[in-house]
Design an enzyme around this catalytic site. Structure first.
Site, PDB file in Angstrom:
ATOM      1  N   GLU A 316      11.833  52.715  53.904  1.00 18.85           N
ATOM      2  CA  GLU A 316      10.791  53.215  54.800  1.00 18.85           C
ATOM      3  C   GLU A 316      10.817  54.727  54.973  1.00 18.85           C
ATOM      4  OE1 GLU A 316      10.074  49.308  57.536  1.00 18.85           O
ATOM      5  OE2 GLU A 316      11.759  50.592  58.114  1.00 18.85           O
TER       6      GLU A 316
HETATM    7  N1  IFG Z   1      12.418  46.895  58.457  1.00 18.92           N
HETATM    8  C1  IFG Z   1      13.392  47.981  58.612  1.00 18.92           C
HETATM    9  C2  IFG Z   1      14.520  47.751  59.585  1.00 18.92           C
HETATM   10  C3  IFG Z   1      14.134  46.887  60.785  1.00 18.92           C
HETATM   11  C4  IFG Z   1      13.441  45.630  60.290  1.00 18.92           C
HETATM   12  C5  IFG Z   1      13.206  44.662  61.441  1.00 18.92           C
HETATM   13  C6  IFG Z   1      14.506  47.184  56.571  1.00 18.92           C
HETATM   14  C7  IFG Z   1      15.270  47.518  55.322  1.00 18.92           C
HETATM   15  C8  IFG Z   1      12.168  46.022  59.608  1.00 18.92           C
HETATM   16  N2  IFG Z   1      14.005  48.238  57.281  1.00 18.92           N
HETATM   17  O1  IFG Z   1      14.363  46.030  56.911  1.00 18.92           O
HETATM   18  O2  IFG Z   1      14.998  49.009  60.072  1.00 18.92           O
HETATM   19  O3  IFG Z   1      13.324  47.603  61.679  1.00 18.92           O
HETATM   20  O4  IFG Z   1      12.849  43.383  60.972  1.00 18.92           O
END
Ligand code: IFG
Length: 504
Positions: A316
Site C-alpha cells: 500500500e
Molecule cells: N491491508 C493492510 C494492513 C491492514 C489490513 C487490515 C496488508 C498487507 C488491510 N496491508 O494487509 O495494514 O490494514 O485487514
C-alpha cells in the site's frame, strides 16, 4: 412393579434409568482427533497412566523439550515426573533424538502400557510430538497407539499486528503458547505502522518514545524495550517458533515520520495518527538520510533476530511513485542483505527486483496474479496469506462485533476450504514455502479479542500448513475442531463458537 415405578420415576426426571444404562459410548479415539491431522495415526488397545514413579527421560540435547513437557504435565497430573537420563528403566516418557535429521519437525510417537516414546531427528520434532501427546492425554491417561508425522510445508506462520494496537509481552507470549499447540513455527510481528512504532531503536529513540506513544482511536500506546523484545524472541524459541520482525516501508510510516521531522521530504513532521486509513504516508525516497535511518534500524533489528528473515513490508505504498517504489525496495533489500539477513516482504515487492532469497508474502484476494506467478516461476519463494481466506481480522459473518470485511467474510469452512499446494495460478509448487494467518488489530485490544478472531480459524490454517493434502476433508476436520473445545475452555481461550462446528 416397584422397580417399574422407580424406572418410570427416573425417566420422568430425565435421568437415565439405572438398570437400563446403555453400554458406555466408546470415547472417540483421541488418535482420530489429532489436529493438525498427522501423516498416520493408529489407536491400539490399552493405555499408559502417568503415576508417581513415571519419569521423563531425555538426553541433554532434548532437555529443553523435557523441561517444557514437565511444565505442562506436572500441574496437569499432580505427579512429580522427574527428568532423568535415558536408560533408568521403569515407566517413562522418553524423548529420543535419533535417526536421520530430516531438517523439519518430523517425529514418531509410540504409546503402550509401559510408556511413551517420542523419537525425532531434532528437538523441534520432539516438540511437535509433545503437542500431539498433549492432545492424546486425558487426565493421567494416554491411550495406546502410534503416530508417524511430518509437516507438509516448512513455513507455518501467524502474524500479530502490535502497531495498530499495542500488546504486552505477556499477551504476545499467551498467543505464542496457543500457536505452538497447532505446530505453528513462525511468528511475524508487525512492529511499526502509521499509528505506532513498537520496538526501541537506540540510535533513533523517539521512534518508540514518541512514535509509540499512541494507537488507533487514541488508545494507550506502548513499545518493547530491546530487553523485552529479546524475551519475546527467547520465549518463542523455547516453543520452536522463529520470530520475523516487520518494519513496514516505504508506506505505513507515519509514526516514524512524526518522530523525526528530518525524515520527511519537506522537513516537517506530520502529527501522530490514530485513524485507520492506509496509503497516505511515504518515506522520502530521494533523501540519503532515509537510508542511513534504515541502515541503523535494520542493523539493530538484525542484532535482535536469531532467525534468517527480516520483513520490510512494501504494501500500500500509494504515496510513493511506482518508479520510486522500485528504487527504494531494491536499495533496502541490499541493506538487509548487508546485515546478514534475508528479506520477506508483502508480494508487492515483485514490482521491484526481488533478491534471489527474498520471500514474497501473498495477500491478494484472487489466486490469479500473473506478476507474482511470474516471480514465483523465476525462483521467488511465496508464503500464502490470501486476505479473503487467511486474514483472521475478517469478520466471520455480518454480525461479528470485531474485525473488518473488506476482503471477505471468513467462516471456518472458508479458512479451511482451500489447498495452498495448488492455490496460486501459474506458480510452481516448489515456490510455495507455506502459509501464514495475519491478525490485524485496528479493531482488537485484548487477548480475548485476539482469541475470538484466531479461534477456530488459526487451527484451520495451521492444518493447511502441516497436514498432507490427502487428509484434507471438511467433514472430518470439523469433528477434529470440535474435539479441541474442552481444551480451549480449560485454557480460557475466548473462541468463536461457529455454528458450523458440533462443539463438544
Ligand atoms: N491491508 C493492510 C494492513 C491492514 C489490513 C487490515 C496488508 C498487507 C488491510 N496491508 O494487509 O495494514 O490494514 O485487514
Amino acid at each position: 412393579m416397584l422397580l417399574r415405578l422407580i424406572v418410570a420415576g427416573l425417566v420422568a426426571t430425565g435421568m437415565s434409568a439405572v438398570t437400563a444404562a446403555e453400554p458406555a459410548r466408546p470415547a472417540a479415539t483421541a488418535y482420530a482427533d489429532i489436529l493438525p491431522a498427522p501423516v498416520s495415526a493408529r489407536a491400539e488397545r490399552g493405555a499408559f497412566t502417568i503415576d508417581r514413579g513415571t519419569t521423563i527421560t531425555a538426553a541433554p540435547a532434548a532437555r529443553g523439550v523435557a523441561e517444557y513437557l514437565a511444565g505442562v504435565l506436572r500441574p496437569a497430573t499432580g505427579k512429580p515426573l522427574p527428568i532423568t537420563r535415558p536408560g533408568r528403566g521403569g515407566d517413562a516418557i522418553a524423548l529420543v533424538i535419533a535417526g536421520r535429521d530430516t531438517g523439519d519437525e518430523s517425529y514418531r510417537l509410540r504409546v503402550s502400557g509401559r510408556g511413551v516414546t517420542i523419537t525425532a531427528g531434532r528437538a523441534a520434532g520432539l516438540f511437535a510430538g509433545v503437542q500431539t501427546l498433549r492432545q492424546l492425554r486425558s487426565g493421567r491417561t494416554i491411550a495406546a497407539g502410534q503416530v508417524s508425522d511430518a509437516p507438509r510445508f516448512a513455513y507455518r506462520g501467524a502474524m500479530l499486528d502490535v502497531a495498530r494496537h499495542f500488546f504486552t509481552v505477556g499477551q504476545v507470549e499467551r498467543y505464542i503458547d496457543q500457536l505452538s499447540q497447532y505446530k505453528i513455527n513462525t511468528l511475524h510481528l508487525h512492529l511499526a505502522d502509521d499509528q505506532g512504532w513498537r520496538i526501541a531503536i537506540n540510535s533513533w529513540p523517539r521512534l518508540a518514545t514518541y512514535g509509540g506513544s499512541t494507537a488507533v482511536d487514541g488508545d494507550p500506546g506502548g513499545y518493547y524495550t530491546q530487553a523485552q523484545y529479546r524475551a519475546i524472541v527467547a520465549y518463542a524459541a523455547s516453543r520452536y517458533i522463529t520470530v520475523i520482525p516487520e518494519i513496514d516501508m516505504p508506506g505505513h510510516t507515519n509514526a516514524a515520520l512524526a518522530s523525526y521531522a528530518e525524515l520527511n521530504c519537506d522537513g516537517v513532521a506530520p502529527p501522530l495518527y490514530t485513524g485507520t486509513e492506509v496509503g497516505f504516508s511515504s518515506l522520502c525516497v530521494h533523501k540519503e538520510l532515509t537510508y542511513k535511518f534504515l541502515d541503523d534500524v535494520i542493523g539493530e533489528l538484525a542484532a535482535l533476530t536469531p532467525g534468517p528473515y527480516l520483513h520490510i513490508g512494501g504494501d500500500e505504498a500509494h504515496s510513493t511513485s511506482p518508479a520510486d517504489y522500485v528504487t527504494f525496495m531494491n536499495r533496502v533489500q541490499g541493506i538487509v542483505a548487508a546485515h546478514g539477513k534475508k528479506v520477506q516482504a508483502w508480494h508487492n515487492v515483485v514490482a521491484a527486483t526481488p533478491l534471489p532469497t527474498t520471500v514474497a508474502q501473498y495477500w491478494d484476494t484472487t489466486p490469479d496474479n500473473p506478476q507474482v506467478a511470474a516471480a514465483a516461476a523465476n525462483g521467488t519463494g511465496v508464503v500464502l496469506s490470501p486476505a479473503n481466506l487467511a486474514y483472521l481480522d475478517m469478520k466471520y459473518n455480518p454480525s461479528t462485533p470485531l474485525g473488518q470485511d473488506w476482503a471477505a467474510l471468513i467462516e471456518v469452512s472458508d479458512a479451511y476450504g482451500w489447498d495452498p499446494g495448488n492455490y496460486l495460478v501459474g506458480a510452481p509448487p516448489s515456490a510455495i514455502r507455506g502459509v501464514e494467518a495475519p491478525l490485524w488489530t485496528e479493531t482488537l485490544r485484548t487477548s480475548a479479542d485476539i482469541e475470538y478472531m484466531a479461534f477456530p480459524r488459526l487451527p484451520a490454517i495451521a492444518e493447511l500448513g502441516w497436514s498432507p493434502a490427502a487428509t484434507h476433508d471438511w467433514s472430518k476436520f470439523r469433528l477434529r475442531l470440535a474435539a479441541q473445545a474442552p481444551s480451549w475452555r480449560a485454557q480460557g481461550i475466548n473462541f468463536y463458537p461457529s455454528p458450523q462446528i458440533p462443539w463438544r
